[in-house]
Design a protein around this motif. Structure first.
Motif, short mmCIF file in Angstrom:
data_model
loop_
_atom_site.label_atom_id
_atom_site.label_comp_id
_atom_site.label_asym_id
_atom_site.label_seq_id
_atom_site.Cartn_x
_atom_site.Cartn_y
_atom_site.Cartn_z
N MET A 196 65.91 -10.54 107.84
CA MET A 196 64.54 -10.95 107.48
C MET A 196 64.55 -11.88 106.28
O MET A 196 63.87 -12.92 106.28
N PHE A 197 65.32 -11.54 105.26
CA PHE A 197 65.32 -12.34 104.06
C PHE A 197 66.00 -13.69 104.27
O PHE A 197 65.49 -14.73 103.84
N ALA A 198 67.16 -13.67 104.93
CA ALA A 198 67.88 -14.92 105.19
C ALA A 198 67.04 -15.88 106.03
O ALA A 198 67.01 -17.08 105.79
N ALA A 199 66.32 -15.32 107.01
CA ALA A 199 65.44 -16.15 107.84
C ALA A 199 64.29 -16.71 107.03
O ALA A 199 63.89 -17.87 107.20
N SER A 200 63.74 -15.89 106.13
CA SER A 200 62.58 -16.33 105.34
C SER A 200 62.95 -17.46 104.40
O SER A 200 62.22 -18.45 104.29
N VAL A 201 64.09 -17.34 103.69
CA VAL A 201 64.46 -18.39 102.73
C VAL A 201 64.94 -19.65 103.43
O VAL A 201 65.01 -20.72 102.82
N SER A 202 65.27 -19.53 104.71
CA SER A 202 65.70 -20.70 105.48
C SER A 202 64.53 -21.39 106.18
O SER A 202 64.42 -22.62 106.14
N LEU A 203 63.67 -20.58 106.80
CA LEU A 203 62.60 -21.14 107.64
C LEU A 203 61.25 -21.21 106.96
O LEU A 203 60.36 -21.91 107.42
N LEU A 204 61.07 -20.45 105.85
CA LEU A 204 59.78 -20.45 105.16
C LEU A 204 59.83 -21.26 103.87
O LEU A 204 59.00 -21.09 102.99
N ASN A 205 60.80 -22.14 103.77
CA ASN A 205 60.92 -23.02 102.62
C ASN A 205 60.59 -24.44 103.05
O ASN A 205 61.46 -25.17 103.53
N PRO A 206 59.33 -24.83 102.92
CA PRO A 206 58.91 -26.16 103.40
C PRO A 206 59.71 -27.30 102.80
O PRO A 206 59.95 -28.31 103.46
N HIS A 207 60.12 -27.15 101.54
CA HIS A 207 60.84 -28.25 100.90
C HIS A 207 62.24 -28.39 101.46
O HIS A 207 62.76 -29.50 101.59
N ALA A 208 62.86 -27.27 101.81
CA ALA A 208 64.18 -27.34 102.45
C ALA A 208 64.05 -28.00 103.82
O ALA A 208 64.91 -28.78 104.23
N ILE A 209 62.98 -27.67 104.52
CA ILE A 209 62.74 -28.27 105.84
C ILE A 209 62.52 -29.77 105.71
O ILE A 209 63.06 -30.57 106.47
N MET A 210 61.73 -30.15 104.70
CA MET A 210 61.46 -31.56 104.50
C MET A 210 62.72 -32.33 104.11
O MET A 210 62.92 -33.47 104.51
N ASP A 211 63.60 -31.67 103.32
CA ASP A 211 64.87 -32.31 102.97
C ASP A 211 65.71 -32.54 104.22
O ASP A 211 66.34 -33.57 104.38
N THR A 212 65.69 -31.53 105.10
CA THR A 212 66.46 -31.64 106.34
C THR A 212 65.93 -32.79 107.19
O THR A 212 66.69 -33.60 107.72
N ILE A 213 64.60 -32.85 107.29
CA ILE A 213 63.98 -33.91 108.09
C ILE A 213 64.21 -35.27 107.44
O ILE A 213 64.63 -36.24 108.09
N GLY A 214 63.93 -35.33 106.12
CA GLY A 214 63.98 -36.61 105.43
C GLY A 214 65.38 -37.18 105.28
O GLY A 214 65.55 -38.40 105.31
N VAL A 215 66.37 -36.31 105.11
CA VAL A 215 67.73 -36.79 104.87
C VAL A 215 68.57 -36.78 106.15
O VAL A 215 69.03 -37.83 106.61
#
Length: 205
Positions: free
Chosen positions: A112-131
């Motif tokens: 639950m925690f590993a999924a939350s910090v991976s999938l519920l972090n909009p900035h990490a998602i944006m970094d993935t998309i942007g970079v």
């Protein structure tokens, strides 16, 4: 070869900085008696990164951030969940020093925690998309697959390495003082992330 090295260097540069995900995986390696006890965190973090990288390269994840209400829900869920998990980690730090390590996080909580910090972090998602997503645009066909797979492999190798380093340090810390401080630092980082998400919520209103 260019796509391979590009993917490795790029993914390593993105995943190396200290973050909640890295601290959590390291923490699980350090607090479990056996390395297998940290596998739920490692596997979940790896699967989530694999999903995000694939979606970024495919361009699908860009659609999520095209709608403000989706971003709002993502920030709200992330704020609530990370606030709770920060409290859990701080609470566990009070007992982490005992020799039996009876307070090690269960497999369910790790997932639950590993999924939350991976999938519920909009900035990490944006970094993935942007970079990663943007960088993949220069490749086509076979080279794009090589680039994508190299990024994914770096994530998996990194998470396993973090957990192994954590396990080694956990063995050396017989009194549990380092692990206690690590749990407290992890909790503070998680709360800081939750606070920032709360700030983003107000900025979207």
């Amino acid at each position: 070869m260019e796509a391979l090295f590009h993917g490795i260097i790029l993914a390593f540069g993105l995943i190396l900085p200290l973050g909640v995900q890295n601290v959590f995986v390291f923490n699980q390696g350090a607090t479990h008696k056996r390395f297998s006890g940290a596998l739920p965190a490692i596997m979940t973090a790896g699967v989530c990164d694999t999903l995000l990288i694939y979606l970024a390269v495919a361009g699908v994840s860009i659609l999520v951030f095209s709608f403000e209400w989706i971003k709002m829900i993502l920030f709200m869920v992330g704020f609530l969940f990370l606030t709770y998990m920060g409290w859990v980690m701080w609470k566990n730090s009070n007992d982490v020093g005992n020799q039996e390590r009876g307070t090690s996080m269960s497999a369910k909580r790790q997932v639950m925690f590993a999924a939350s910090v991976s999938l519920l972090n909009p900035h990490a998602i944006m970094d993935t998309i942007g970079v990663i997503g943007t960088s993949s645009l220069v490749y086509e066909g076979y080279e794009k697959w090589v680039f994508t797979i190299s990024c994914i492999c770096v994530s998996w190798v990194w998470f396993f390495t973090l957990a192994m380093i954590g396990r080694r340090i956990g063995k050396l810390d017989s009194q549990g003082s380092f692990l206690k401080r690590l749990n407290q630092v992890s909790a503070i980082i998680v709360w800081a992330m939750a606070f920032y998400m709360g700030y983003q919520i107000f900025s979207l209103i």
